[in-house]
Each structure stands twice: as structure tokens, then as C-alpha cells.
Scaffold this motif. Structure first.
Motif, PDB file in Angstrom:
ATOM      1  N   ALA A  39       0.832  -1.205   0.000  1.00 56.20           N
ATOM      2  CA  ALA A  39       0.000   0.000   0.000  1.00 56.20           C
ATOM      3  C   ALA A  39       0.867   1.255   0.000  1.00 56.20           C
ATOM      4  CB  ALA A  39      -0.928   0.002   1.220  1.00 56.20           C
ATOM      5  N   SER A  40       1.972   1.216   0.762  1.00 54.68           N
ATOM      6  CA  SER A  40       2.875   2.375   0.810  1.00 54.68           C
ATOM      7  C   SER A  40       3.514   2.631  -0.552  1.00 54.68           C
ATOM      8  CB  SER A  40       3.962   2.140   1.865  1.00 54.68           C
ATOM      9  OG  SER A  40       4.842   3.235   1.924  1.00 54.68           O
ATOM     10  N   LEU A 136      -7.464   9.713  -5.704  1.00 47.60           N
ATOM     11  CA  LEU A 136      -7.259  10.266  -4.364  1.00 47.60           C
ATOM     12  C   LEU A 136      -8.014   9.493  -3.297  1.00 47.60           C
ATOM     13  CD1 LEU A 136      -7.225  14.124  -4.970  1.00 47.60           C
ATOM     14  CD2 LEU A 136      -5.364  12.454  -5.093  1.00 47.60           C
ATOM     15  N   ASN A 137      -9.074   8.796  -3.683  1.00 45.68           N
ATOM     16  CA  ASN A 137      -9.815   8.000  -2.691  1.00 45.68           C
ATOM     17  C   ASN A 137      -8.937   6.915  -2.082  1.00 45.68           C
ATOM     18  OD1 ASN A 137     -12.222   9.408  -2.904  1.00 45.68           O
ATOM     19  ND2 ASN A 137     -13.023   8.097  -4.518  1.00 45.68           N
ATOM     20  N   PHE A 138      -8.007   6.390  -2.881  1.00 48.61           N
ATOM     21  CA  PHE A 138      -7.102   5.374  -2.338  1.00 48.61           C
ATOM     22  C   PHE A 138      -6.218   5.962  -1.241  1.00 48.61           C
ATOM     23  CE2 PHE A 138      -3.126   2.958  -2.297  1.00 48.61           C
ATOM     24  CZ  PHE A 138      -3.610   1.673  -2.107  1.00 48.61           C
ATOM     25  N   LEU A 139      -5.758   7.193  -1.449  1.00 52.93           N
ATOM     26  CA  LEU A 139      -4.950   7.849  -0.416  1.00 52.93           C
ATOM     27  C   LEU A 139      -5.745   8.023   0.865  1.00 52.93           C
ATOM     28  CD1 LEU A 139      -3.147  10.656  -2.468  1.00 52.93           C
ATOM     29  CD2 LEU A 139      -2.284   8.396  -1.861  1.00 52.93           C
ATOM     30  N   ALA A 140      -7.011   8.426   0.723  1.00 54.46           N
ATOM     31  CA  ALA A 140      -7.862   8.598   1.905  1.00 54.46           C
ATOM     32  C   ALA A 140      -8.076   7.266   2.619  1.00 54.46           C
ATOM     33  CB  ALA A 140      -9.197   9.211   1.498  1.00 54.46           C
ATOM     34  N   THR A 141      -8.270   6.202   1.837  1.00 55.36           N
ATOM     35  CA  THR A 141      -8.493   4.877   2.429  1.00 55.36           C
ATOM     36  C   THR A 141      -7.269   4.407   3.195  1.00 55.36           C
ATOM     37  OG1 THR A 141     -10.033   4.292   0.656  1.00 55.36           O
ATOM     38  CG2 THR A 141      -9.091   2.491   1.926  1.00 55.36           C
ATOM     39  N   VAL A 142      -6.094   4.547   2.577  1.00 53.75           N
ATOM     40  CA  VAL A 142      -4.857   4.129   3.248  1.00 53.75           C
ATOM     41  C   VAL A 142      -4.606   4.983   4.488  1.00 53.75           C
ATOM     42  CG1 VAL A 142      -2.345   3.975   3.025  1.00 53.75           C
ATOM     43  CG2 VAL A 142      -3.816   3.212   1.157  1.00 53.75           C
ATOM     44  N   GLY A 143      -4.845   6.284   4.359  1.00 59.31           N
ATOM     45  CA  GLY A 143      -4.607   7.174   5.488  1.00 59.31           C
ATOM     46  C   GLY A 143      -5.462   6.847   6.695  1.00 59.31           C
ATOM     47  N   SER A 144      -6.691   6.406   6.453  1.00 49.24           N
ATOM     48  CA  SER A 144      -7.590   6.105   7.580  1.00 49.24           C
ATOM     49  C   SER A 144      -7.490   4.662   8.060  1.00 49.24           C
ATOM     50  CB  SER A 144      -9.039   6.408   7.175  1.00 49.24           C
ATOM     51  OG  SER A 144      -9.415   5.612   6.055  1.00 49.24           O
ATOM     52  N   ALA A 146      -4.787   2.253   7.337  1.00 46.71           N
ATOM     53  CA  ALA A 146      -3.470   1.662   7.571  1.00 46.71           C
ATOM     54  C   ALA A 146      -3.083   1.597   9.058  1.00 46.71           C
ATOM     55  CB  ALA A 146      -2.403   2.415   6.777  1.00 46.71           C
ATOM     56  N   PRO A 147      -3.312   2.661   9.865  1.00 46.20           N
ATOM     57  CA  PRO A 147      -2.950   2.543  11.287  1.00 46.20           C
ATOM     58  C   PRO A 147      -3.696   1.424  12.005  1.00 46.20           C
ATOM     59  CG  PRO A 147      -3.285   4.845  10.694  1.00 46.20           C
ATOM     60  CD  PRO A 147      -3.769   4.031   9.541  1.00 46.20           C
ATOM     61  N   ILE A 189       4.907   0.330  10.489  1.00 47.37           N
ATOM     62  CA  ILE A 189       4.721   0.284   9.037  1.00 47.37           C
ATOM     63  C   ILE A 189       3.368   0.883   8.662  1.00 47.37           C
ATOM     64  CG2 ILE A 189       4.487  -1.250   7.048  1.00 47.37           C
ATOM     65  CD1 ILE A 189       6.488  -3.107   8.309  1.00 47.37           C
ATOM     66  N   GLY A 190       2.353   0.633   9.517  1.00 45.69           N
ATOM     67  CA  GLY A 190       1.045   1.231   9.262  1.00 45.69           C
ATOM     68  C   GLY A 190       1.107   2.746   9.255  1.00 45.69           C
ATOM     69  N   LEU A 191       1.841   3.306  10.206  1.00 43.60           N
ATOM     70  CA  LEU A 191       2.007   4.762  10.245  1.00 43.60           C
ATOM     71  C   LEU A 191       2.859   5.249   9.083  1.00 43.60           C
ATOM     72  CD1 LEU A 191       2.605   5.237  14.083  1.00 43.60           C
ATOM     73  CD2 LEU A 191       0.529   5.745  12.790  1.00 43.60           C
ATOM     74  N   PHE A 192       3.850   4.451   8.689  1.00 41.66           N
ATOM     75  CA  PHE A 192       4.702   4.807   7.556  1.00 41.66           C
ATOM     76  C   PHE A 192       3.879   4.916   6.279  1.00 41.66           C
ATOM     77  CE2 PHE A 192       7.363   3.418   3.974  1.00 41.66           C
ATOM     78  CZ  PHE A 192       8.364   4.360   4.026  1.00 41.66           C
ATOM     79  N   ALA A 193       2.864   4.075   6.149  1.00 46.25           N
ATOM     80  CA  ALA A 193       1.992   4.141   4.972  1.00 46.25           C
ATOM     81  C   ALA A 193       0.951   5.244   5.102  1.00 46.25           C
ATOM     82  CB  ALA A 193       1.303   2.790   4.756  1.00 46.25           C
ATOM     83  N   ALA A 194       0.443   5.448   6.324  1.00 44.95           N
ATOM     84  CA  ALA A 194      -0.688   6.361   6.515  1.00 44.95           C
ATOM     85  C   ALA A 194      -0.282   7.833   6.481  1.00 44.95           C
ATOM     86  CB  ALA A 194      -1.382   6.052   7.845  1.00 44.95           C
TER      87      ALA A 194
END
Length: 233
Positions: A39-40, A136-144, A146-147, A189-194
């Protein structure tokens, strides 16, 4: 030995070794880490591609609009410069198409023509904005998400560490620490992606909104020009 195992063996043991943490983790935690790393990678791919795309669109749009307003014959200019993916040119093309169809009617309805021109240009503006921001929806999904996915890996790893304590009948730090370190690495890693996903989403959403507003201003100005032409018909 695999390439990851070789890399883990060659890295100094006195410091935190991410590769070794990954290889020593439980299979579930490894799957979580692997998914987050993929994902990152995709997040950074979107960041780079969007940055290049929006920069190119702005340059082409600005060049088209500057030439369009300076042209003595706007329709002729559009015919010569309508090739390629230029959102402003698409707005003009849609408006001119509706303009010709309206003038071809037996009885010209000026107010109806204005409304149709506004609707067709507004539709193109929204379509181009949606196309620009489609990833951009993928970025929002990963940001919310991934943590929380990383947290799941951490919880699973800690549960596995406590299970090992029960199996070995030994609660010393030497037994618990490796498993907990591997588990916490999943959250890292979750924070690294988010984190980059959230920052990029906020920044790019603002860029899309700014681009849409600029394109709408161009459409409004052209609509005003066509409205004046209607008065002369």
C-alpha cells in the motif's frame, strides 16, 4: 537462504533490524506488514504520478487559455489547438457544439441557450475534476485504515508473544521482547503508509479544488462572451 535472509544476516545485530523483525514475525503479522508495504508503494506511486500530471495539466491549460483570450477568432484558435488532453479546450469544444445546435433551431431561445451552455460547460468542468482526482480515494483509504491494520498486526503479535510465554513457562524479558518488537513494527509500518497518504490527500484535494475553480472561472468567462454574442443574433 533468501535475499531477505541474507540482508538480515549482513546487517549489524547491535541495532534495530527491520528485515530481521519481518522475517522473525508470525505469518499473520508478516501478511499485515507485506500488505502495508505494498500500500505504501502504491501511495508513493500515486503521489509522484499525480504531481507530474497536475503540473502538466496546469501548464497546458494556462497556455491554451492565454492564447484563447488573445485570439481574434476564438473558434479558429480552438480548431487549431483542441488536440491533446486540455480541460479548457474540452470546455470550449462542448460549449461551441451546443452553440451551433442552438443556432440551428428554427426559433432561437436565448434564455434556453444560456442555460444549456451553462449546463454543458459545468458538466465538463465536473467531469475533468473527477478525472483528475480519481485516485485520491485510495490515499484517503490508506490514510484512515493503515494505522488500524497495523494495530491489528500488533495485537496479533502480542497475543502470540503471550502464547509463547505460556508454552515456555518463562516470562522473562528475553522471551517477550522479540515478539513485542515484531508486533510493534507492524504499527510502525502502518504509520509509515498512513502519514504520507494523509498529507498527500489533503494537499492534492486542495489542488483539485483549485483546478476546478480555475476551470469554472474560465467557463463562466466564456459563457459571458457567448451571452453577448446571443444578444447580437
Amino acid at each position: 537462504m533468501t535475499s531477505l535472509e541474507i540482508l538480515a544476516a549482513t546487517t549489524g545485530g547491535a541495532h534495530l533490524n527491520p528485515v530481521k523483525l519481518f522475517l522473525d514475525a508470525d505469518i499473520v503479522v508478516q501478511l499485515v506488514m507485506g500488505g502495508l508495504l505494498l500500500a505504501s508503494v502504491w501511495v508513493w506511486t500515486i503521489i509522484l504520478s499525480f504531481s507530474l500530471r497536475v503540473g502538466s495539466l496546469k501548464r497546458r491549460n494556462r497556455a491554451y487559455e492565454d492564447g484563447f483570450w488573445q485570439a481574434k477568432d476564438m473558434e479558429a484558435f480552438h480548431k487549431e489547438n483542441s488536440g491533446g488532453e486540455v480541460p479548457s479546450a474540452k470546455v470550449v469544444g462542448a460549449a461551441l457544439g451546443e452553440w451551433r445546435r442552438s443556432l440551428a433551431l428554427k426559433q432561437l431561445d436565448r434564455e434556453g441557450t444560456r442555460q444549456r451552455l451553462s449546463a454543458v460547460m459545468g458538466s465538463v468542468v465536473e467531469q475533468e475534476s473527477d478525472r483528475l482526482g480519481d485516485r485520491l480515494n485510495f490515499l484517503a483509504t490508506v490514510g484512515s485504515a493503515a494505522p488500524f491494520i497495523g494495530l491489528f498486526g500488533t495485537v496479533w503479535g502480542i497475543m502470540n508473544s503471550f502464547f509463547q510465554i505460556g508454552q515456555q513457562q518463562n516470562s522473562s524479558l528475553a522471551v517477550v521482547a522479540p515478539g513485542i518488537s515484531e508486533a510493534l513494527f507492524a504499527t510502525a509500518i502502518g504509520l509509515f503508509a498512513a502519514i504520507p497518504a494523509v498529507i498527500a490527500y489533503n494537499r492534492f484535494s486542495s489542488a483539485v479544488n483549485h483546478f476546478e475553480a480555475r476551470l469554472q472561472r474560465f467557463a463562466d468567462r466564456f459563457h459571458t462572451t457567448l451571452s453577448r454574442e446571443l444578444e447580437a443574433e
